[in-house]
Design a protein around this motif. Structure first.
Motif, PDB file in Angstrom:
ATOM      1  N   ARG A 190       0.840  -1.214   0.000  1.00  0.00           N
ATOM      2  CA  ARG A 190       0.000   0.000   0.000  1.00  0.00           C
ATOM      3  C   ARG A 190       0.866   1.252   0.000  1.00  0.00           C
ATOM      4  O   ARG A 190       0.565   2.227  -0.714  1.00  0.00           O
ATOM      5  CB  ARG A 190      -0.913  -0.038   1.235  1.00  0.00           C
ATOM      6  CG  ARG A 190      -1.682   1.254   1.485  1.00  0.00           C
ATOM      7  CD  ARG A 190      -2.757   1.563   0.446  1.00  0.00           C
ATOM      8  NE  ARG A 190      -3.406   2.823   0.745  1.00  0.00           N
ATOM      9  CZ  ARG A 190      -4.398   2.981   1.630  1.00  0.00           C
ATOM     10  NH1 ARG A 190      -4.876   1.930   2.287  1.00  0.00           N
ATOM     11  NH2 ARG A 190      -4.931   4.168   1.845  1.00  0.00           N
ATOM     12  N   GLN A 193       2.163   1.771  -3.504  1.00  0.00           N
ATOM     13  CA  GLN A 193       1.125   2.235  -4.426  1.00  0.00           C
ATOM     14  C   GLN A 193       0.790   3.700  -4.194  1.00  0.00           C
ATOM     15  O   GLN A 193       0.671   4.487  -5.146  1.00  0.00           O
ATOM     16  CB  GLN A 193      -0.130   1.376  -4.276  1.00  0.00           C
ATOM     17  CG  GLN A 193      -1.218   1.711  -5.295  1.00  0.00           C
ATOM     18  CD  GLN A 193      -0.752   1.531  -6.711  1.00  0.00           C
ATOM     19  OE1 GLN A 193      -0.327   0.440  -7.103  1.00  0.00           O
ATOM     20  NE2 GLN A 193      -0.803   2.590  -7.509  1.00  0.00           N
ATOM     21  N   ASP A 194       0.622   4.095  -2.946  1.00  0.00           N
ATOM     22  CA  ASP A 194       0.310   5.497  -2.648  1.00  0.00           C
ATOM     23  C   ASP A 194       1.455   6.415  -3.038  1.00  0.00           C
ATOM     24  O   ASP A 194       1.235   7.549  -3.499  1.00  0.00           O
ATOM     25  CB  ASP A 194      -0.016   5.658  -1.164  1.00  0.00           C
ATOM     26  CG  ASP A 194      -1.436   5.222  -0.834  1.00  0.00           C
ATOM     27  OD1 ASP A 194      -2.113   4.670  -1.722  1.00  0.00           O
ATOM     28  OD2 ASP A 194      -1.864   5.434   0.326  1.00  0.00           O
ATOM     29  N   ALA A 196       3.458   5.979  -5.537  1.00  0.00           N
ATOM     30  CA  ALA A 196       3.364   6.148  -6.980  1.00  0.00           C
ATOM     31  C   ALA A 196       2.211   7.078  -7.358  1.00  0.00           C
ATOM     32  O   ALA A 196       2.321   7.887  -8.286  1.00  0.00           O
ATOM     33  CB  ALA A 196       3.182   4.787  -7.653  1.00  0.00           C
ATOM     34  N   ASP A 197       1.109   6.984  -6.622  1.00  0.00           N
ATOM     35  CA  ASP A 197      -0.076   7.787  -6.946  1.00  0.00           C
ATOM     36  C   ASP A 197       0.075   9.251  -6.545  1.00  0.00           C
ATOM     37  O   ASP A 197      -0.411  10.144  -7.251  1.00  0.00           O
ATOM     38  CB  ASP A 197      -1.301   7.203  -6.256  1.00  0.00           C
ATOM     39  CG  ASP A 197      -1.729   5.855  -6.836  1.00  0.00           C
ATOM     40  OD1 ASP A 197      -1.277   5.514  -7.949  1.00  0.00           O
ATOM     41  OD2 ASP A 197      -2.500   5.152  -6.165  1.00  0.00           O
ATOM     42  N   TYR A 198       0.736   9.496  -5.412  1.00  0.00           N
ATOM     43  CA  TYR A 198       0.757  10.849  -4.847  1.00  0.00           C
ATOM     44  C   TYR A 198       2.135  11.512  -4.840  1.00  0.00           C
ATOM     45  O   TYR A 198       2.273  12.633  -4.359  1.00  0.00           O
ATOM     46  CB  TYR A 198       0.222  10.814  -3.410  1.00  0.00           C
ATOM     47  CG  TYR A 198      -1.166  10.234  -3.295  1.00  0.00           C
ATOM     48  CD1 TYR A 198      -2.246  10.784  -3.996  1.00  0.00           C
ATOM     49  CD2 TYR A 198      -1.405   9.116  -2.495  1.00  0.00           C
ATOM     50  CE1 TYR A 198      -3.522  10.241  -3.890  1.00  0.00           C
ATOM     51  CE2 TYR A 198      -2.677   8.570  -2.375  1.00  0.00           C
ATOM     52  CZ  TYR A 198      -3.726   9.135  -3.087  1.00  0.00           C
ATOM     53  OH  TYR A 198      -4.976   8.598  -2.990  1.00  0.00           O
TER      54      TYR A 198
END
Length: 414
Positions: A190, A193-194, A196-198
């Motif tokens: 997690r 992933q976060d 990479a997203d933010y």
């Protein structure tokens, strides 16, 4: 049955067939991961932090007599920078290294140093950077502390069984804490992933393909503790054995690498210790390659509840470890109580659940004739333990030992 595996109750020992011979020199490939040069750089930075002080090295003659060993030394990390664990050396140092790299890149300057991180003209730039990581508690606390001191934002991911006490200790440094369903490895995924997203920057103690620089910095920070122990031993003979607990393997690799490069053929036998319910390194040693283990990883030794091996750590531990061991939770709990009681004339010691896996394994091995013979443990052995944390969850510590850390240190209620 594998002839290299010995059992004593629920304790298991695997003699590592891939271990290098004692005379094998520390390789240049290993220096690309951890080195004396990297240690010197880390020590210079860490020594400049407010509150820096060496942690104590304790002799435990009572335990040595009980186990029939020549000497036992115990490196007590419970006071490191007031964070309660050795992790203060790794995560916070990696945050500093990451911020300096990012600052240099964003300003186009190659002449910046760690001292520049505190300059007012860079404050806004640093404040716009967010670091993150997954944690069982101590690493996240170190990253949050490092981010707080440097002035950047921080998000820490914890899994569902991390105690509320450890969550509160992280949040106390201003970090946003996100609780994730599942185990530690779910929290790792997690966080990635976060990030990479933010646009967060991951400060993990776990290395994997494409992500090596930051975990290397984390491990290099840990080497400061190892050299302290060597310095504190002074003219005493070097240890013959080190039982060192492991989660993803970063601490164990830092200990093995620094002792290997520094002591050469006189290096001690490294025995890597894990909980029986979170045995990724043990299973990797059996398989001869990195292996991930699944399940809930439900062990009281929360800081060691990891299912996937750090690849950088494995590169050092596969040739650098003499053996791998597994210990059950009840052995760790018994050692916590024994250390708190200060038996045999030894001083009372506050040690957390993850700190004592190495001690539990060393005691079990010394008391089992077959294991002791396999490891070469006896009256001439000099054993070194690195106690990686104190009461990082004070309420849980009180429940396990029946006393608070303050009561243990004062001798009250013994």
């Amino acid at each position: 049955m594998n002839p290299q595996v010995l059992t004593s109750g629920r304790v298991r020992l695997f003699l590592n067939p891939a271990a290098d011979a004692p005379q094998q020199a520390y390789r240049d490939a290993h220096r690309e991961i951890l080195s004396r040069r990297g240690f010197e750089a880390a020590r210079a930075v860490i020594a400049s932090w407010p509150g820096h002080a060496e942690t104590r090295l304790l002799a435990l003659p009572g335990l040595a007599r009980e186990l029939g060993l020549g000497r036992i030394d115990y490196k007590d990390e419970s006071t490191r920078f007031g964070l309660g664990s050795f992790k203060a050396l790794g995560g916070a140092y990696a945050v500093n290294r990451l911020l300096l790299r990012e600052l240099s890149q964003r300003t186009g300057r190659s002449d910046l140093s760690f001292a520049d991180l505190s300059r007012p003209e860079f404050r806004d730039l640093i404040a716009g950077i967010t670091v993150c990581c997954a944690t069982d508690g101590n690493h996240g606390r170190s990253v949050a502390w490092g981010a707080h001191n440097a002035g950047c934002a921080c998000v820490i991911y914890i899994h569902e069984t991390v105690s509320t006490g450890r969550e509160a200790a992280i949040a106390a440094f201003g970090a946003k804490v996100v609780r994730v369903r599942g185990n530690y490895d779910d929290a790792v995924r997690r966080a990635a992933q976060d990030a990479a997203d933010y646009g967060y920057f991951v400060v993990s103690d776990t290395s994997y393909p494409g992500y090596m620089d930051v975990p290397r910095d984390v491990m290099q920070g840990y080497s400061v503790m190892v050299q302290e122990a060597l310095d504190q031993l002074g003219d005493a003979p070097a240890p013959t054995h080190v039982f060192i607990q492991a989660g993803v393997g970063g601490l164990a690799a830092a200990v093995a690498a620094h002792l290997w490069e520094t002591l050469g053929p006189a290096r001690p036998r490294i025995i890597v210790v894990e909980p029986e319910k979170a045995d990724c390194l043990y299973q990797s040693a059996l398989a001869g390659k990195p292996v991930a283990v699944g399940g809930e990883l439900d062990t009281v030794m929360a800081g060691l509840a990891c299912g996937e091996v750090s690849l950088l750590a494995w590169d050092i531990l596969q040739p650098g470890s003499f053996a791998f061991m597994l210990v059950p939770d009840d052995a760790a709990l018994a050692v916590m109580r024994r250390l708190a009681n200060g038996e045999g004339g030894d001083p009372p010691i506050v040690a957390g659940e993850s700190a004592v896996a190495g001690v539990a394994a060393g005691m079990a091995a010394a008391q089992d004739p077959a294991m002791a013979a396999a490891l070469g443990l006896g009256p001439d052995s000099r054993v070194l333990f690195f106690a990686s944390e104190g009461d990082t969850d004070p309420e849980l510590y009180r429940q396990i030992t029946g006393r608070t850390a303050a009561e243990v240190r004062s001798g009250a209620g013994k």
